[in-house]
Design a protein around this motif. Sequence first.
Motif, mmCIF file in Angstrom:
data_model
loop_
_atom_site.group_PDB
_atom_site.id
_atom_site.type_symbol
_atom_site.label_atom_id
_atom_site.label_comp_id
_atom_site.label_asym_id
_atom_site.label_seq_id
_atom_site.Cartn_x
_atom_site.Cartn_y
_atom_site.Cartn_z
ATOM 1 N N UNK A 14 -21.150 0.699 -29.960
ATOM 2 C CA UNK A 14 -19.941 -0.131 -29.921
ATOM 3 C C UNK A 14 -20.144 -1.329 -28.988
ATOM 4 N N UNK A 15 -20.764 -1.048 -27.805
ATOM 5 C CA UNK A 15 -21.026 -2.138 -26.859
ATOM 6 C C UNK A 15 -21.977 -3.169 -27.460
ATOM 7 N N UNK A 16 -22.998 -2.649 -28.119
ATOM 8 C CA UNK A 16 -23.966 -3.548 -28.756
ATOM 9 C C UNK A 16 -23.302 -4.388 -29.834
ATOM 10 N N UNK A 17 -22.408 -3.749 -30.567
ATOM 11 C CA UNK A 17 -21.708 -4.457 -31.636
ATOM 12 C C UNK A 17 -20.788 -5.530 -31.060
ATOM 13 N N UNK A 18 -20.101 -5.154 -29.944
ATOM 14 C CA UNK A 18 -19.194 -6.119 -29.293
ATOM 15 C C UNK A 18 -19.979 -7.312 -28.756
ATOM 16 N N UNK A 19 -21.149 -7.005 -28.140
ATOM 17 C CA UNK A 19 -21.976 -8.092 -27.600
ATOM 18 C C UNK A 19 -22.462 -9.007 -28.712
ATOM 19 N N UNK A 20 -22.845 -8.393 -29.821
ATOM 20 C CA UNK A 20 -23.295 -9.191 -30.960
ATOM 21 C C UNK A 20 -22.167 -10.055 -31.500
ATOM 22 N N UNK A 21 -20.946 -9.498 -31.492
ATOM 23 C CA UNK A 21 -19.781 -10.241 -31.981
ATOM 24 C C UNK A 21 -19.490 -11.431 -31.064
ATOM 25 N N UNK A 35 -21.647 -12.936 -29.066
ATOM 26 C CA UNK A 35 -22.722 -13.922 -29.237
ATOM 27 C C UNK A 35 -22.518 -14.725 -30.508
ATOM 28 N N UNK A 36 -22.066 -14.045 -31.553
ATOM 29 C CA UNK A 36 -21.818 -14.748 -32.810
ATOM 30 C C UNK A 36 -20.704 -15.775 -32.671
ATOM 31 N N UNK A 37 -19.617 -15.346 -31.950
ATOM 32 C CA UNK A 37 -18.493 -16.270 -31.734
ATOM 33 C C UNK A 37 -18.934 -17.482 -30.921
ATOM 34 N N UNK A 38 -19.701 -17.213 -29.855
ATOM 35 C CA UNK A 38 -20.172 -18.315 -28.992
ATOM 36 C C UNK A 38 -21.052 -19.269 -29.795
ATOM 37 N N UNK A 39 -21.880 -18.757 -30.608
ATOM 38 C CA UNK A 39 -22.759 -19.599 -31.423
ATOM 39 C C UNK A 39 -21.942 -20.426 -32.399
ATOM 40 N N UNK A 40 -20.894 -19.797 -32.966
ATOM 41 C CA UNK A 40 -20.043 -20.516 -33.919
ATOM 42 C C UNK A 40 -19.302 -21.655 -33.231
ATOM 43 N N UNK A 41 -18.784 -21.404 -32.007
ATOM 44 C CA UNK A 41 -18.059 -22.444 -31.264
ATOM 45 C C UNK A 41 -18.987 -23.583 -30.878
ATOM 46 N N UNK A 42 -20.217 -23.223 -30.467
ATOM 47 C CA UNK A 42 -21.185 -24.263 -30.089
ATOM 48 C C UNK A 42 -21.517 -25.132 -31.297
ATOM 49 N N UNK A 43 -21.684 -24.523 -32.423
ATOM 50 C CA UNK A 43 -21.997 -25.262 -33.649
ATOM 51 C C UNK A 43 -20.830 -26.175 -34.025
#
Length: 722
Positions: free
Chosen positions: A676-683, A685-693
């Motif tokens: 769950x923690x790994x999934x949350x971290x991945x989520x 990271x995905x959000x941060x990458x989307x905002x940066x883009x």
Amino acid sequence: MSVVGVDFGTLKTVVAVARNRGVDVITNEVSNRATPSLVGFGAKSRYLGEAAKTQEISNLKNTVGSLKRLAGRSFSDPDVQIEQQYVTAPLVDVNGQVGAEISYLGRKEKFTATQLVAMYLSKIKQTAASELKLAVSELCMSVPHWFSDVQRRALLDASEIAGLRVLRLMNDTTAAALGWGITKLDLPPPEEPPRRVCFIDIGHSNYTCSIVEFKKGELAVKATAWDRHFGGRDFDKALVDHLAKEFKGKYKVDIFTHGRAMARTIAAAEKTKKILSANQQAPVNIESLMNDVDASTMVTRQEFEAMIEPLLARTHHPLEQALAQAKLTKDDIDVIEVVGGGSRVPALKERIHAFFGKTLSYTMNADEAISRGCAFSCAILSPVFRVRDFSVQDIISYPIEFAWEKAADIPDEDTSLTVFNKGNVLPSTKILTFYRKQPFDLEARYAHPDELPGKQNPWIGRFSVKGVQAESDDDFMICKLKARVNIHGVLNVESGYFVEEQEVEEEVKDEEKKEDGNNPDAMDTDPKDDAPKRTRKVKKQVRKGDLPISSGTASLDASSKTTLMEKEAAMVMEDKLVADTEEKKNELEAYIYDLRAKLDDQYAEFASEEEKATIRQKLETVEDWLYDEGDDASKGIYVAKLDELRAMAGPVVQRHFEKVEADRLAVQARVEAEQAAKKAAEEEARKAAAEAEKAAQNGGSDQEMKDADTPQTDADQVGDSK
């Protein structure tokens, strides 16, 4: 539905099944591809197949082999005395049949050869069912060509007692021929000359040669010849006689006076024969032969070939007989295919090669070819398998004649007739016509008793025709009887009916009109639909009714068969109970050792010292009982003891289980949390990458808007105008 082919041999039996778009040879309970053809008896149960072989040396007087060669024999047959040399249990007379007297369940019993074969087939049925995970009820089984009607009926009866239906009793070399031909895609078409193949089968006890003609989709047996006492066991016997003589001179022991010494020597001889097939010499070592003597010697291939020279000198006889019967020469044979375990003897192969002057073929598995052919035959006869059409045309081995009493009103009537000649096609049907005023009997028998194996009674069966009654004193009833040698090679008068001669009008066919020289239309070529049809009156036999037939043959009657089926079923259940009891005994013993070990290991922290002491004491008590009076207890007692131990150890086992379960749940929870923690971290990271883009995209758009608002220079304007 299962499709099973059984090569029922004198020494061993091979079982093949049709599956996976092909044919497989199945293994037994110890992973062997062949099962010893043995039946043994003990104080608690029977031993069948591998189990019988395992206890053979220690239970010689209660172990029976050569089952196939005993089937359908009378005790007075001289062939039975030959078989006694190879059977360690005493053979006796059981109501005219040969049987064996053994000790079973603590008492003397006599079983006929038919019963013994049924017992063995029950084991084969069980082996096939275990492998296939399906009920087995139908099979195709091999028999030697030289088997007579009574021997074939005995095997059919034995199969029925074992709960099996035989789709076909197939001659050995015919089965091998089917296995060879059905896979060949280059067989000649019907209009071309056939391909002629000579199949030579040298088994443990007999030697057969068949000449078979092949065309696309069919085979036809043209001739078969045999030597009933020529095979692997005869080679072994020559070696045993040599060893007996050598041991008597060297160690002063006579193995013929000691059953176990004889059995050990036979086993050593068989092993030596196999070694000599690939080597020039072989050592023979038999520990504790008898009187604490360890025997040893050396045998060379040259010595062995000298021992079997009398047998080798007979090699050409069946080959010559088969060629003569088929009216062919050696040059007419295209392929010589050799199968059977005995064919591995080099000297034998050399003699066959020398006879034909051609290279021998070994494209088939020597031990499994016949069982595969039987499986193909079973698949062809079974409605559940789609097999390439392949017809099999075998031949009748012995001429059969019918005999009857002379009718009083027909003084010049013959009283016998050879209906089926040797070499006739099998299966085959003939219609016999009799003119009678009252019911009558006829007997079927072999025309040449001297050709039968041993000294068999040539009688096949007696058939009584009922319901015969002439309409007047001067008239006869025309009786028609349908005699058939069926697919098993067994003769029966299958049905009877009576006919009447009546005058009927029959149209004259065009061909007959043209043959008539007075026909005015003989030269006409155009049909005339309105021309009158010519008819004539002819006498024809018209079927008017059936005639009941009662038969007396060598087959068991229905009540006897039912009794034997019930007896066999009871023995099967007895064997199963003994096996289940032994299994529970072993399970109890294993549980005692397992629990004792775990008390000091896995269960150590979950039981108090007092609990451990109590359990250990109980384990020791049950163990002492098990190796003393509990050695021969019933299944129920073993189950009760096992349940008692499990109940005592239950609380300790439960604590261990709960701890293991808790640890498992904790590990599972930790793994789920990490996931769950790994999934949350991945989520994240995905959000941060989307905002940066998105931010990068927005920055580029603002710059474009600034560039659009900047006024153009003159140069730019000039460039634009250009």
